[in-house]
Write an enzyme that holds these catalytic residues in place. Structure first.
Site, PDB file in Angstrom:
ATOM      1  N   THR A  28      96.159  43.540  84.604  1.00  0.00           N
ATOM      2  CA  THR A  28      94.827  43.034  84.281  1.00  0.00           C
ATOM      3  C   THR A  28      94.472  43.332  82.832  1.00  0.00           C
ATOM      4  O   THR A  28      93.920  42.489  82.120  1.00  0.00           O
ATOM      5  CB  THR A  28      93.774  43.656  85.215  1.00  0.00           C
ATOM      6  OG1 THR A  28      94.106  43.361  86.573  1.00  0.00           O
ATOM      7  CG2 THR A  28      92.387  43.104  84.916  1.00  0.00           C
ATOM      8  N   TRP A  40      96.521  41.063  80.642  1.00  0.00           N
ATOM      9  CA  TRP A  40      96.039  39.680  80.727  1.00  0.00           C
ATOM     10  C   TRP A  40      94.936  39.424  79.713  1.00  0.00           C
ATOM     11  O   TRP A  40      94.826  38.329  79.147  1.00  0.00           O
ATOM     12  CB  TRP A  40      95.515  39.405  82.140  1.00  0.00           C
ATOM     13  CG  TRP A  40      94.967  38.020  82.339  1.00  0.00           C
ATOM     14  CD1 TRP A  40      95.659  36.911  82.734  1.00  0.00           C
ATOM     15  CD2 TRP A  40      93.615  37.577  82.142  1.00  0.00           C
ATOM     16  NE1 TRP A  40      94.825  35.814  82.803  1.00  0.00           N
ATOM     17  CE2 TRP A  40      93.562  36.206  82.452  1.00  0.00           C
ATOM     18  CE3 TRP A  40      92.438  38.225  81.748  1.00  0.00           C
ATOM     19  CZ2 TRP A  40      92.387  35.472  82.368  1.00  0.00           C
ATOM     20  CZ3 TRP A  40      91.265  37.493  81.667  1.00  0.00           C
ATOM     21  CH2 TRP A  40      91.242  36.132  81.970  1.00  0.00           C
ATOM     22  N   HIS A  41      94.109  40.439  79.471  1.00  0.00           N
ATOM     23  CA  HIS A  41      92.975  40.249  78.571  1.00  0.00           C
ATOM     24  C   HIS A  41      93.381  40.155  77.107  1.00  0.00           C
ATOM     25  O   HIS A  41      92.605  39.638  76.295  1.00  0.00           O
ATOM     26  CB  HIS A  41      91.959  41.385  78.763  1.00  0.00           C
ATOM     27  CG  HIS A  41      91.055  41.180  79.928  1.00  0.00           C
ATOM     28  ND1 HIS A  41      91.385  41.569  81.210  1.00  0.00           N
ATOM     29  CD2 HIS A  41      89.827  40.600  80.016  1.00  0.00           C
ATOM     30  CE1 HIS A  41      90.397  41.254  82.033  1.00  0.00           C
ATOM     31  NE2 HIS A  41      89.444  40.667  81.341  1.00  0.00           N
ATOM     32  N   GLY A  42      94.525  40.656  76.750  1.00  0.00           N
ATOM     33  CA  GLY A  42      94.905  40.525  75.354  1.00  0.00           C
ATOM     34  C   GLY A  42      96.116  41.344  74.986  1.00  0.00           C
ATOM     35  O   GLY A  42      96.512  42.267  75.701  1.00  0.00           O
ATOM     36  N   PHE A  80      90.599  35.070  75.239  1.00  0.00           N
ATOM     37  CA  PHE A  80      91.519  35.566  76.257  1.00  0.00           C
ATOM     38  C   PHE A  80      92.259  34.420  76.948  1.00  0.00           C
ATOM     39  O   PHE A  80      93.138  34.659  77.714  1.00  0.00           O
ATOM     40  CB  PHE A  80      90.773  36.397  77.305  1.00  0.00           C
ATOM     41  CG  PHE A  80      89.998  37.537  76.686  1.00  0.00           C
ATOM     42  CD1 PHE A  80      90.609  38.382  75.783  1.00  0.00           C
ATOM     43  CD2 PHE A  80      88.669  37.733  76.996  1.00  0.00           C
ATOM     44  CE1 PHE A  80      89.907  39.420  75.206  1.00  0.00           C
ATOM     45  CE2 PHE A  80      87.966  38.765  76.417  1.00  0.00           C
ATOM     46  CZ  PHE A  80      88.575  39.614  75.521  1.00  0.00           C
TER      47      PHE A  80
END
Length: 470
Positions: free
Chosen positions: A315, A318-320, A470
Site C-alpha cells: 500500500t 502503491w502511493h509513490g 499517485f
C-alpha cells in the site's frame, strides 16, 4: 483538466452532458467513451495511448480466459495479465527510483528515464487487473463488447483518482442505466458538495500548509508544526473526499452508482477503524486481491501479521516511489499488527475519546511521513513538533492559529457526520419549521456552495488534486 477549473465547469461539463442527454440510449456509451478520451488527452495527449493499450490488453486477456475457463492455460493467461499490468505500472512509476537507489548504493551511474508519471495510472491499472482476476475466478462475466469495456476503464468521473471500481459493480449499468431528473438532481448536489470541499476548504488549508513548509525547520515552534500538520490532514481529506464526491456525483448524473470512498475517517477510535473509513475502494482492493489470497486471518495469528505487513508495504509503495511512502506503510502495518496482538482489546475497554486521540496522533505522524519526502525534512519536522527546535510556541504560530481558527472549526465539523445528522433530523421532523428548514437548505445550500466555489476558482491559480500524483 480538473473538475475544479473554469475549463471543466463552463466548457467540458455543459458540452458533454448536453450531448450525452440528447443522444439515444444506445449511443450514450459511445459519447461517454469519446468524452473520456478527450478529457484524459487534454492533459495527457501521449499517455492516452498507454491507457488504450491497458484497455486492449485486459480485454484480450478476458476473452482468452473465457475460452480457457477451468483449463490449465487459464492460470498462465491470468499471470500474463498481471505481469503486463504491473510491468507497465512499475516502469513508469518506480524505474527512476530503483535506478537511483542502485546508483546510490553501488556507486554506479546508470541513466535515468525521467518520464513523467501518467495521471491516474495506479487507479486504472488496478481496475483492469481486478477485471481479469474476477473473470478467472468466475466472479464476473466476460465483456465481449470492446466499447463497453473501454467505457469501464476510461470513464472520466473516476479515471484520474478513483474510487477504484470493480467491473462487476458497474457491469449492469454499462448496459442498462437510468439518468432521469432525480439522478441528475442527486448527482449535481453531490458534485457541488465535493467542489466546495476542494475549493473552499482543501485549497485554503493547503495554502497554510505550504506557508508553514517554507519556514526554517530549525526555528519552527511546536505550535506552528502542529498547526501545519493538522492543516495538511484536513487538506488531504477534503481534497480527496471532495474529488470522490464529485466523481460519485458525475457518475450518478449518468446513471452509475460508484462505491463510497470515505466514511468520516477522522472520527475513528483505532487505526483498524480508520482504514475501514479512509480510501475504502483501495483498502477493499488490497483486501480482496492480496490479503485474502495470502491467507488472510485463516492460517493463524503469525501468518495474519505477516499478511498485514505485506499488504501495507505494498500500500505504501502503491502511493509513490519514495522511501517516505514505504515507511508510511510500515508505520500503519506496525499499528495494525499491535492492534491485532493486544492494543485493539485495550482500546475497546477505554472510553472512545481516548481511542480517537490515539488514532489522531498516529494518523498525524503518518501524514508527516506522507507529505515530506527526505529524511532530513521528516526528522526536522518531528523535532519541531516535539518542541526541540523553536520551543513550544511563538508569535508566528499564535498568529497562524488565530487567522485560521474559523477554517479549522469548519473543517473539524465538516469531517464528522454532524451536518448529515442535522439534515436527517430536520428531514424527519414532524414540525413545519423543521421541514421548511430542510427544504430551504436542500434548495439553497448546493447553489450557494457552487457560487462560492466558482468565485474561489476564478480567483485562484491552477490547483490539481493531491492524488493526481499517485
Amino acid at each position: 483538466m480538473v473538475f475544479s477549473s473554469v475549463l471543466f465547469l463552463f466548457r467540458f461539463f455543459p458540452a458533454f452532458f448536453i450531448l450525452y442527454y440528447l443522444v439515444p440510449g444506445r449511443m450514450k456509451n459511445f459519447i461517454l467513451f469519446l468524452g473520456s478520451l478527450f478529457f484524459y488527452a487534454w492533459g495527457e495527449p501521449v499517455y492516452v495511448l498507454l491507457m488504450l493499450f491497458s484497455t486492449l490488453v485486459d480485454y484480450g486477456h478476458g476473452r482468452l480466459l473465457e475460452r480457457l475457463q477451468g483449463r490449465r492455460g487459464a492460470g498462465l493467461v491470468l499471470l500474463s495479465s498481471v505481469v503486463v499490468n504491473l510491468g507497465v505500472l512499475g516502469f513508469f512509476k518506480y524505474a527512476d527510483f530503483l535506478i537511483g537507489t542502485v546508483n546510490a548504493l553501488a556507486g554506479t551511474s546508470l541513466p535515468l528515464f525521467h518520464l513523467p508519471l501518467p495521471i491516474g495510472i495506479s487507479f486504472y491499472t488496478f481496475q483492469t487487473m481486478s477485471y481479469t482476476i474476477d473473470v478467472y475466478r468466475g466472479e464476473a462475466r466476460v465483456q465481449k463488447n470492446l466499447l463497453d469495456f473501454g467505457v469501464y476503464v476510461a470513464m472520466f468521473p473516476q479515471l484520474i483518482a478513483g474510487p477504484i471500481v470493480k467491473y462487476r459493480d458497474v457491469e449492469e449499468c454499462l448496459h442498462n442505466r437510468r439518468s432521469g431528473v432525480l439522478e441528475i438532481s442527486q448527482g449535481l448536489k453531490r458534485f457541488c458538495a465535493g467542489l466546495a470541499k476542494k475549493v473552499l476548504l482543501a485549497n485554503n488549508l493547503g495554502e497554510l500548509w505550504s506557508l508553514i513548509q517554507k519556514q526554517d525547520l530549525g526555528q519552527m515552534s511546536a505550535l506552528t508544526a502542529w498547526v501545519g500538520i493538522v492543516a495538511f490532514a484536513f487538506q488531504i481529506y477534503f481534497d480527496f473526499s471532495g474529488y470522490s464526491d464529485m466523481a460519485l456525483g458525475l457518475g450518478k448524473m449518468m446513471g452509475f452508482s460508484f462505491p463510497e470512498n470515505f466514511n468520516y475517517p477522522y472520527i475513528s477510535a483505532s487505526i483498524t477503524e480508520f482504514w475501514r473509513r479512509w480510501h475504502i475502494s483501495l483498502g477493499s482492493w488490497f483486501r480482496e486481491y492480496v490479503y485474502i489470497p495470502l491467507g488472510g486471518n485463516r492460517k493463524g495469528l503469525p501468518r495474519q501479521l505477516l499478511n498485514i505487513l505485506a499488504v501495507w508495504l505494498l500500500t505504501g509503495i502503491w502511493h509513490g516511489a519514495g522511501w517516505n511512502f514505504l515507511f508510511w506503510g510500515l508505520l500503519f502495518a506496525v499499528a495494525l499488527m499491535l492492534e491485532k496482538l493486544f492494543l485493539g482489546k485495550v482500546l475497546s475497554w477505554l472510553p472512545r475519546p481516548v481511542g480517537m486521540v490515539y488514532t489522531a496522533l498516529v494518523v498525524l505522524l503518518g501524514w508527516v511521513l506522507f507529505s515530506l519526502e527526505t529524511p532530513s525534512q521528516i526528522s526536522g519536522f518531528l523535532q519541531a513538533m516535539a518542541g526541540a527546535a523553536g520551543g513550544l510556541a511563538d508569535e508566528r504560530g499564535l498568529y497562524l492559529g488565530r487567522q485560521y481558527l474559523c477554517l479549522f472549526v469548519v473543517a473539524a465539523v465538516g469531517s464528522t457526520p454532524i451536518p448529515q445528522e442535522i439534515a436527517a433530523r430536520l428531514k424527519a421532523s414532524r414540525t413545519g419549521l423543521g421541514m421548511a428548514l430542510y427544504r430551504l437548505g436542500e434548495k439553497v445550500i448546493p447553489g450557494a456552495l457552487l457560487i462560492l466555489s466558482i468565485a474561489g476558482i476564478v480567483d485562484a491559480s491552477y490547483n490539481p488534486f493531491l492524488y493526481f500524483r499517485f
